[in-house]
Design a protein around this motif. Structure first.
Motif, PDB file in Angstrom:
ATOM      1  N   SER A 156     -65.633   6.948 -22.650  1.00  0.00           N
ATOM      2  CA  SER A 156     -64.246   7.310 -22.952  1.00  0.00           C
ATOM      3  C   SER A 156     -63.361   7.363 -21.718  1.00  0.00           C
ATOM      4  N   ASP A 157     -63.963   7.552 -20.543  1.00  0.00           N
ATOM      5  CA  ASP A 157     -63.171   7.666 -19.327  1.00  0.00           C
ATOM      6  C   ASP A 157     -63.120   6.367 -18.528  1.00  0.00           C
ATOM      7  N   TRP A 158     -63.535   5.264 -19.122  1.00  0.00           N
ATOM      8  CA  TRP A 158     -63.446   3.969 -18.444  1.00  0.00           C
ATOM      9  C   TRP A 158     -62.051   3.384 -18.626  1.00  0.00           C
ATOM     10  N   GLY A 159     -61.592   2.654 -17.628  1.00  0.00           N
ATOM     11  CA  GLY A 159     -60.236   2.121 -17.676  1.00  0.00           C
ATOM     12  C   GLY A 159     -59.222   3.206 -17.397  1.00  0.00           C
ATOM     13  N   ALA A 160     -57.959   2.889 -17.647  1.00  0.00           N
ATOM     14  CA  ALA A 160     -56.894   3.872 -17.472  1.00  0.00           C
ATOM     15  C   ALA A 160     -56.789   4.760 -18.709  1.00  0.00           C
ATOM     16  N   PRO A 161     -56.278   5.975 -18.563  1.00  0.00           N
ATOM     17  CA  PRO A 161     -56.053   6.797 -19.755  1.00  0.00           C
ATOM     18  C   PRO A 161     -55.061   6.104 -20.677  1.00  0.00           C
ATOM     19  N   PRO A 162     -55.289   6.108 -21.978  1.00  0.00           N
ATOM     20  CA  PRO A 162     -54.301   5.501 -22.885  1.00  0.00           C
ATOM     21  C   PRO A 162     -52.971   6.235 -22.777  1.00  0.00           C
ATOM     22  N   SER A 163     -51.898   5.494 -22.935  1.00  0.00           N
ATOM     23  CA  SER A 163     -50.569   6.107 -22.818  1.00  0.00           C
ATOM     24  C   SER A 163     -50.316   7.119 -23.929  1.00  0.00           C
ATOM     25  N   ARG A 164     -50.919   6.914 -25.088  1.00  0.00           N
ATOM     26  CA  ARG A 164     -50.844   7.910 -26.163  1.00  0.00           C
ATOM     27  C   ARG A 164     -52.023   7.733 -27.100  1.00  0.00           C
ATOM     28  N   VAL A 165     -52.411   8.805 -27.766  1.00  0.00           N
ATOM     29  CA  VAL A 165     -53.509   8.793 -28.730  1.00  0.00           C
ATOM     30  C   VAL A 165     -53.115   9.665 -29.915  1.00  0.00           C
ATOM     31  N   ASP A 166     -52.994   9.075 -31.071  1.00  0.00           N
ATOM     32  CA  ASP A 166     -52.752   9.838 -32.298  1.00  0.00           C
ATOM     33  C   ASP A 166     -54.019   9.997 -33.128  1.00  0.00           C
ATOM     34  N   LEU A 167     -54.866   8.972 -33.078  1.00  0.00           N
ATOM     35  CA  LEU A 167     -56.065   8.948 -33.913  1.00  0.00           C
ATOM     36  C   LEU A 167     -57.251   8.477 -33.085  1.00  0.00           C
ATOM     37  N   VAL A 168     -58.346   9.223 -33.143  1.00  0.00           N
ATOM     38  CA  VAL A 168     -59.611   8.766 -32.579  1.00  0.00           C
ATOM     39  C   VAL A 168     -60.483   8.303 -33.734  1.00  0.00           C
ATOM     40  N   LEU A 169     -60.933   7.053 -33.675  1.00  0.00           N
ATOM     41  CA  LEU A 169     -61.787   6.496 -34.720  1.00  0.00           C
ATOM     42  C   LEU A 169     -63.219   6.485 -34.207  1.00  0.00           C
ATOM     43  N   GLU A 170     -64.053   7.313 -34.817  1.00  0.00           N
ATOM     44  CA  GLU A 170     -65.453   7.395 -34.414  1.00  0.00           C
ATOM     45  C   GLU A 170     -66.281   6.339 -35.144  1.00  0.00           C
ATOM     46  N   THR A 171     -67.150   5.678 -34.399  1.00  0.00           N
ATOM     47  CA  THR A 171     -67.963   4.607 -34.982  1.00  0.00           C
ATOM     48  C   THR A 171     -69.385   5.048 -35.296  1.00  0.00           C
ATOM     49  N   THR A 172     -69.691   6.319 -35.101  1.00  0.00           N
ATOM     50  CA  THR A 172     -71.081   6.757 -35.167  1.00  0.00           C
ATOM     51  C   THR A 172     -71.721   6.593 -36.544  1.00  0.00           C
ATOM     52  N   ALA A 173     -70.921   6.429 -37.598  1.00  0.00           N
ATOM     53  CA  ALA A 173     -71.499   6.196 -38.922  1.00  0.00           C
ATOM     54  C   ALA A 173     -71.808   4.722 -39.158  1.00  0.00           C
TER      55      ALA A 173
ATOM     56  N   PRO B  39     -67.309   5.198 -42.891  1.00  0.00           N
ATOM     57  CA  PRO B  39     -68.729   4.928 -43.130  1.00  0.00           C
ATOM     58  C   PRO B  39     -69.117   3.460 -43.060  1.00  0.00           C
ATOM     59  N   ASP B  40     -68.132   2.552 -43.154  1.00  0.00           N
ATOM     60  CA  ASP B  40     -68.455   1.127 -43.150  1.00  0.00           C
ATOM     61  C   ASP B  40     -67.226   0.329 -42.727  1.00  0.00           C
ATOM     62  N   THR B  41     -67.388  -0.989 -42.661  1.00  0.00           N
ATOM     63  CA  THR B  41     -66.299  -1.853 -42.202  1.00  0.00           C
ATOM     64  C   THR B  41     -65.102  -1.791 -43.134  1.00  0.00           C
ATOM     65  N   ALA B  42     -65.351  -1.764 -44.438  1.00  0.00           N
ATOM     66  CA  ALA B  42     -64.244  -1.730 -45.396  1.00  0.00           C
ATOM     67  C   ALA B  42     -63.411  -0.467 -45.226  1.00  0.00           C
ATOM     68  N   ALA B  43     -64.065   0.674 -45.057  1.00  0.00           N
ATOM     69  CA  ALA B  43     -63.339   1.930 -44.866  1.00  0.00           C
ATOM     70  C   ALA B  43     -62.594   1.924 -43.539  1.00  0.00           C
ATOM     71  N   ALA B  44     -63.208   1.343 -42.510  1.00  0.00           N
ATOM     72  CA  ALA B  44     -62.540   1.254 -41.211  1.00  0.00           C
ATOM     73  C   ALA B  44     -61.297   0.385 -41.296  1.00  0.00           C
ATOM     74  N   ALA B  45     -61.380  -0.706 -42.042  1.00  0.00           N
ATOM     75  CA  ALA B  45     -60.229  -1.587 -42.209  1.00  0.00           C
ATOM     76  C   ALA B  45     -59.091  -0.881 -42.938  1.00  0.00           C
ATOM     77  N   GLU B  46     -59.429  -0.128 -43.974  1.00  0.00           N
ATOM     78  CA  GLU B  46     -58.413   0.615 -44.714  1.00  0.00           C
ATOM     79  C   GLU B  46     -57.773   1.687 -43.837  1.00  0.00           C
ATOM     80  N   LEU B  47     -58.603   2.338 -43.036  1.00  0.00           N
ATOM     81  CA  LEU B  47     -58.107   3.376 -42.137  1.00  0.00           C
ATOM     82  C   LEU B  47     -57.136   2.793 -41.108  1.00  0.00           C
ATOM     83  N   LEU B  48     -57.504   1.680 -40.484  1.00  0.00           N
ATOM     84  CA  LEU B  48     -56.639   1.078 -39.477  1.00  0.00           C
ATOM     85  C   LEU B  48     -55.363   0.531 -40.103  1.00  0.00           C
ATOM     86  N   ALA B  49     -55.450   0.017 -41.310  1.00  0.00           N
ATOM     87  CA  ALA B  49     -54.245  -0.459 -41.993  1.00  0.00           C
ATOM     88  C   ALA B  49     -53.274   0.696 -42.220  1.00  0.00           C
TER      89      ALA B  49
END
Length: 396
Positions: free
Chosen positions: A51-68, A23-33
């Protein structure tokens, strides 16, 4: 805030394990940590339009949505706005317009967010007069892969203190960190605009017109070139300014373009990418004196591979996009890109691939000047390669 992913959350054909919406920068920081401690590869996503710009990522475990991450703090008197990365660009422009101002960015992809625009670094027609997106950024807040938050710049145009995160993160496709908010300088809405446009019989004429317009005193806001399916080259010049003088300026430009037509609004496909949303898209950066020739060479290269192309972009800034249809296979796309790299002085990248070519063997980037420096920056910001790994040039 965190849920299990579904096939609909796939990025470049890779289905993640989790999707999170802080929901905010602080929560995003905790999530990425936390993701960093667990060794989870993370890809950022706004509305998913890039999402389809650039090359496909070699792996994806977590998608972090910024819409909030939606917020708008508009200092109208200073012509500055601080806006959350998940804020839709259309919503931002509507709010600014109510105050007689705008972010002078023409979104080339409909429905995008502020964060998506920064990640792709896409700048539309008006970049000719006002500069690309990175030049409009005066401040930014980001979160590194390890959860450390950093800010640079500020809310006033004169404040340029600190590490210039805006220059680093713009166009980096989320490989260096999560952008949570951006501060932009704004411009007043113009009183009036005119579009002067004409079809050129050949590339030489289109180039002559471009040179004449850019060398005149008309001060165009944009000079756009459009060519679909090897048809004629259409040159469109955007003029903005006071109502009192814009008519004379438009007439002067029309005379430079052999009696071009003048309209009070942009053409139907103004500030849009060529082709269809699922087409493969090449980005071509070339000297101004070669722009019309580059458009011609795209059509010729496509024809040699038994396919077609649609081309459009900024004749005034030397940036074109060429769309190859979804039916064009990997071999054809690769041959067109390689041929253009040989024929032109400039860069040619495969900016976006058709879904069927997501994992195809393609030389997406060609020779990239400064690649070792880019790798050093990636090592500094994300040494464990956990942010969109492999999505950028050189496997960054």
């Amino acid at each position: 805030m965190v849920r299990e992913a579904t096939p609909a959350d796939a990025v470049g054909g890779r289905v993640p394990r989790y999707v999170a919406r802080p929901p905010d920068t602080a929560a995003a920081a905790e999530l990425l940590a936390t993701a960093h401690r667990l060794g989870l590869a993370t890809v950022m996503r706004g509305n998913g339009t890039a999402s389809d710009w650039g090359a496909p990522p070699s792996r994806v475990d977590l998608v972090l949505e910024t819409t909030a991450l939606r917020s708008v703090e508009h200092a109208a008197g200073d012509l500055v706005v601080q806006v959350g990365a998940g804020t839709p660009l259309a919503d931002l422009q509507t709010r600014l317009a109510a105050a007689g101002q705008r972010l002078t960015l023409d979104p080339l992809v409909a429905g995008g967010t502020v964060g998506g625009a920064v990640a792709t670094g896409l700048s539309g027609p008006r970049r000719l007069l006002h500069g690309p997106l990175r030049d409009l950024i005066i401040g930014m807040t980001t979160v590194r892969a390890d959860g450390v938050t950093a800010s640079s710049g500020g809310r006033v145009v004169k404040n340029v203190a600190g590490y210039d995160l805006g220059k680093l993160h713009t166009g980096a496709l989320g490989t260096l960190g999560l952008t949570t908010s951006v501060t932009f300088r704004l411009h007043p809405l113009p009183e009036a605009l005119r579009i002067v446009s004409a079809e050129a019989p050949d590339a030489e004429t289109a180039q002559r017109w471009t040179h004449a317009v850019l060398g005149s005193g008309a001060v165009p806001a944009a000079v756009e070139l459009d060519s679909h399916q090897a048809g004629p080259l259409t040159l469109s010049v955007l003029l903005e300014g006071a109502e009192g003088g814009i008519g004379a300026r438009a007439q002067a430009v029309a005379e430079l373009m052999d009696g071009a037509a003048v309209a009070e609004g942009p053409p139907a496909r103004w500030s849009t990418l060529p082709g269809n949303p699922d087409d493969t898209l090449l980005k071509i950066s070339t000297p101004l004196g070669q722009v019309a020739r580059a458009a011609h060479l795209v059509h010729e290269a496509a024809r040699q591979q038994n396919t077609t192309a649609a081309v459009s972009g900024s004749a005034g800034a030397g940036v074109l996009f060429a769309a190859l249809p979804t039916a064009a296979g990997a071999a054809a796309v690769d041959a067109v890109a390689r041929g253009l790299r040989t024929a032109l002085d400039g860069g040619v990248t495969v900016a976006r691939t058709a879904p069927a070519l997501a994992d195809a063997e393609l030389d997406r980037w060609g020779d990239v000047p400064g690649l070792e420096l880019m790798r050093a920056v990636k090592q500094r910001f994300d040494p464990d390669r956990l942010l969109a790994p492999g999505r950028f040039a050189g496997g960054i």
